[in-house]
Scaffold this motif. Structure first.
Motif, PDB file in Angstrom:
ATOM      1  N   ALA A  12      -4.274  -0.795   1.299  1.00 60.72           N
ATOM      2  CA  ALA A  12      -4.023  -2.227   1.114  1.00 60.72           C
ATOM      3  C   ALA A  12      -2.563  -2.558   1.403  1.00 60.72           C
ATOM      4  CB  ALA A  12      -4.383  -2.655  -0.301  1.00 60.72           C
ATOM      5  N   VAL A  13      -1.658  -1.638   1.073  1.00 59.98           N
ATOM      6  CA  VAL A  13      -0.231  -1.844   1.360  1.00 59.98           C
ATOM      7  C   VAL A  13      -0.013  -1.839   2.860  1.00 59.98           C
ATOM      8  CG1 VAL A  13       2.076  -0.861   1.100  1.00 59.98           C
ATOM      9  CG2 VAL A  13       0.500  -0.840  -0.827  1.00 59.98           C
ATOM     10  N   ALA A  14      -0.608  -0.863   3.549  1.00 60.91           N
ATOM     11  CA  ALA A  14      -0.448  -0.773   5.007  1.00 60.91           C
ATOM     12  C   ALA A  14      -1.003  -2.021   5.689  1.00 60.91           C
ATOM     13  CB  ALA A  14      -1.140   0.476   5.519  1.00 60.91           C
ATOM     14  N   ALA A  15      -2.168  -2.490   5.267  1.00 61.96           N
ATOM     15  CA  ALA A  15      -2.762  -3.696   5.858  1.00 61.96           C
ATOM     16  C   ALA A  15      -1.896  -4.921   5.577  1.00 61.96           C
ATOM     17  CB  ALA A  15      -4.168  -3.906   5.312  1.00 61.96           C
ATOM     18  N   HIS A  16      -1.351  -4.989   4.367  1.00 61.98           N
ATOM     19  CA  HIS A  16      -0.484  -6.109   3.991  1.00 61.98           C
ATOM     20  C   HIS A  16       0.770  -6.133   4.869  1.00 61.98           C
ATOM     21  CE1 HIS A  16       1.401  -9.030   1.330  1.00 61.98           C
ATOM     22  NE2 HIS A  16       2.457  -8.254   1.283  1.00 61.98           N
ATOM     23  N   HIS A  17       1.390  -4.971   5.053  1.00 66.02           N
ATOM     24  CA  HIS A  17       2.594  -4.898   5.891  1.00 66.02           C
ATOM     25  C   HIS A  17       2.277  -5.264   7.337  1.00 66.02           C
ATOM     26  CE1 HIS A  17       5.370  -3.540   2.892  1.00 66.02           C
ATOM     27  NE2 HIS A  17       4.661  -2.455   2.610  1.00 66.02           N
ATOM     28  N   ALA A  18       1.149  -4.806   7.838  1.00 63.28           N
ATOM     29  CA  ALA A  18       0.765  -5.115   9.217  1.00 63.28           C
ATOM     30  C   ALA A  18       0.540  -6.615   9.400  1.00 63.28           C
ATOM     31  CB  ALA A  18      -0.493  -4.338   9.597  1.00 63.28           C
ATOM     32  N   THR A  19      -0.116  -7.242   8.433  1.00 63.19           N
ATOM     33  CA  THR A  19      -0.360  -8.687   8.501  1.00 63.19           C
ATOM     34  C   THR A  19       0.947  -9.462   8.492  1.00 63.19           C
ATOM     35  OG1 THR A  19      -2.463  -8.432   7.351  1.00 63.19           O
ATOM     36  CG2 THR A  19      -1.492 -10.630   7.346  1.00 63.19           C
ATOM     37  N   ARG A  20       1.854  -9.072   7.605  1.00 62.93           N
ATOM     38  CA  ARG A  20       3.130  -9.783   7.502  1.00 62.93           C
ATOM     39  C   ARG A  20       4.000  -9.552   8.715  1.00 62.93           C
ATOM     40  NH1 ARG A  20       3.122 -12.768   3.382  1.00 62.93           N
ATOM     41  NH2 ARG A  20       5.278 -13.367   3.577  1.00 62.93           N
ATOM     42  N   GLY A  82       6.805 -16.251  -2.200  1.00 68.92           N
ATOM     43  CA  GLY A  82       6.842 -14.861  -2.651  1.00 68.92           C
ATOM     44  C   GLY A  82       5.774 -14.566  -3.688  1.00 68.92           C
ATOM     45  N   GLN A  83       5.552 -15.492  -4.612  1.00 69.49           N
ATOM     46  CA  GLN A  83       4.514 -15.304  -5.631  1.00 69.49           C
ATOM     47  C   GLN A  83       3.127 -15.300  -5.007  1.00 69.49           C
ATOM     48  OE1 GLN A  83       5.508 -18.501  -8.306  1.00 69.49           O
ATOM     49  NE2 GLN A  83       6.678 -17.156  -9.654  1.00 69.49           N
ATOM     50  N   ASN A  84       2.912 -16.201  -4.047  1.00 72.24           N
ATOM     51  CA  ASN A  84       1.615 -16.222  -3.355  1.00 72.24           C
ATOM     52  C   ASN A  84       1.398 -14.929  -2.580  1.00 72.24           C
ATOM     53  OD1 ASN A  84       1.025 -18.756  -4.319  1.00 72.24           O
ATOM     54  ND2 ASN A  84       1.695 -19.812  -2.473  1.00 72.24           N
ATOM     55  N   ARG A  85       2.458 -14.452  -1.938  1.00 76.54           N
ATOM     56  CA  ARG A  85       2.362 -13.210  -1.185  1.00 76.54           C
ATOM     57  C   ARG A  85       2.030 -12.052  -2.119  1.00 76.54           C
ATOM     58  NH1 ARG A  85       7.831 -11.344   0.777  1.00 76.54           N
ATOM     59  NH2 ARG A  85       7.860 -10.585  -1.326  1.00 76.54           N
ATOM     60  N   GLN A  86       2.700 -11.995  -3.250  1.00 81.99           N
ATOM     61  CA  GLN A  86       2.455 -10.923  -4.208  1.00 81.99           C
ATOM     62  C   GLN A  86       1.038 -10.996  -4.776  1.00 81.99           C
ATOM     63  OE1 GLN A  86       4.501  -8.438  -4.625  1.00 81.99           O
ATOM     64  NE2 GLN A  86       3.192  -7.406  -6.084  1.00 81.99           N
ATOM     65  N   ALA A  87       0.585 -12.205  -5.074  1.00 77.99           N
ATOM     66  CA  ALA A  87      -0.779 -12.368  -5.596  1.00 77.99           C
ATOM     67  C   ALA A  87      -1.803 -11.952  -4.546  1.00 77.99           C
ATOM     68  CB  ALA A  87      -1.010 -13.819  -6.014  1.00 77.99           C
ATOM     69  N   SER A  88      -1.568 -12.312  -3.307  1.00 73.72           N
ATOM     70  CA  SER A  88      -2.473 -11.931  -2.224  1.00 73.72           C
ATOM     71  C   SER A  88      -2.508 -10.420  -2.062  1.00 73.72           C
ATOM     72  CB  SER A  88      -2.010 -12.596  -0.930  1.00 73.72           C
ATOM     73  OG  SER A  88      -2.701 -12.081   0.171  1.00 73.72           O
ATOM     74  N   PHE A  89      -1.343  -9.796  -2.125  1.00 71.54           N
ATOM     75  CA  PHE A  89      -1.259  -8.344  -2.016  1.00 71.54           C
ATOM     76  C   PHE A  89      -1.986  -7.670  -3.177  1.00 71.54           C
ATOM     77  CE2 PHE A  89       1.022  -4.573  -3.531  1.00 71.54           C
ATOM     78  CZ  PHE A  89       0.683  -3.700  -2.514  1.00 71.54           C
ATOM     79  N   GLN A  90      -1.752  -8.133  -4.395  1.00 75.41           N
ATOM     80  CA  GLN A  90      -2.401  -7.545  -5.564  1.00 75.41           C
ATOM     81  C   GLN A  90      -3.923  -7.693  -5.485  1.00 75.41           C
ATOM     82  OE1 GLN A  90      -1.163  -5.621  -7.852  1.00 75.41           O
ATOM     83  NE2 GLN A  90       0.908  -5.809  -7.076  1.00 75.41           N
TER      84      GLN A  90
END
Length: 133
Positions: A12-20, A82-90
């Motif tokens: 999930a971290v790798a996918a999140h970084h790739a999306t961003r 940033g909060q939305n990004r963190q919530a999406s990542f979580q």
């Protein structure tokens, strides 16, 4: 893992970084958020505001109040980004972990059933083996 191996990340971290990394707006927002959350940001603003009050304007309060208010509006927006990004990542990480735990549970259940079937078969054969002696 050897010293030369790159660090492994949660899928999930790798996918999140790739999306961003794929979206220029998100990269810009990340850069601004990273800088705005640093002590360098605080130091820079302290120097700019003191310099402005001492050297630029004789009566800095009206303009300074306007600038600080506008900056606060933009910074609060970046905080929400940033909060939305963190919530999406979580959420992505929680979804991935849920799927993985469900797969592991199913695997464990299948293995337990197979072990039970083998144990039952073994018990069924043992009395027959002891009777033939």
């Amino acid at each position: 893992m050897t010293v030369s191996d790159p660090p492994r990340h949660h899928p999930a971290v790798a996918a999140h970084h790739a999306t961003r990394a794929a979206d220029a707006q998100l990269r810009i927002a990340d850069a601004i958020t990273k800088f705005a959350g640093s002590m360098m940001f605080v130091y820079l603003h302290a120097v700019i505001f003191v310099g402005w009050m001492l050297f630029v304007e004789t009566n800095p309060w009206p303009t300074l109040t306007l600038v600080v208010s506008l900056e606060a509006i933009f910074l609060s927006t970046f905080v929400m980004i940033g909060q939305n990004r963190q919530a999406s990542f979580q959420q992505a990480k929680a979804d991935h972990d849920f799927v993985e735990s469900e797969l592991e549970l199913k695997s464990n259940t299948d293995l337990t059933r197979a072990i039970h079937a083998m144990t039952t078969e073994l018990h069924n054969r043992l009395p027959a083996a002891s009777e033939t002696r």
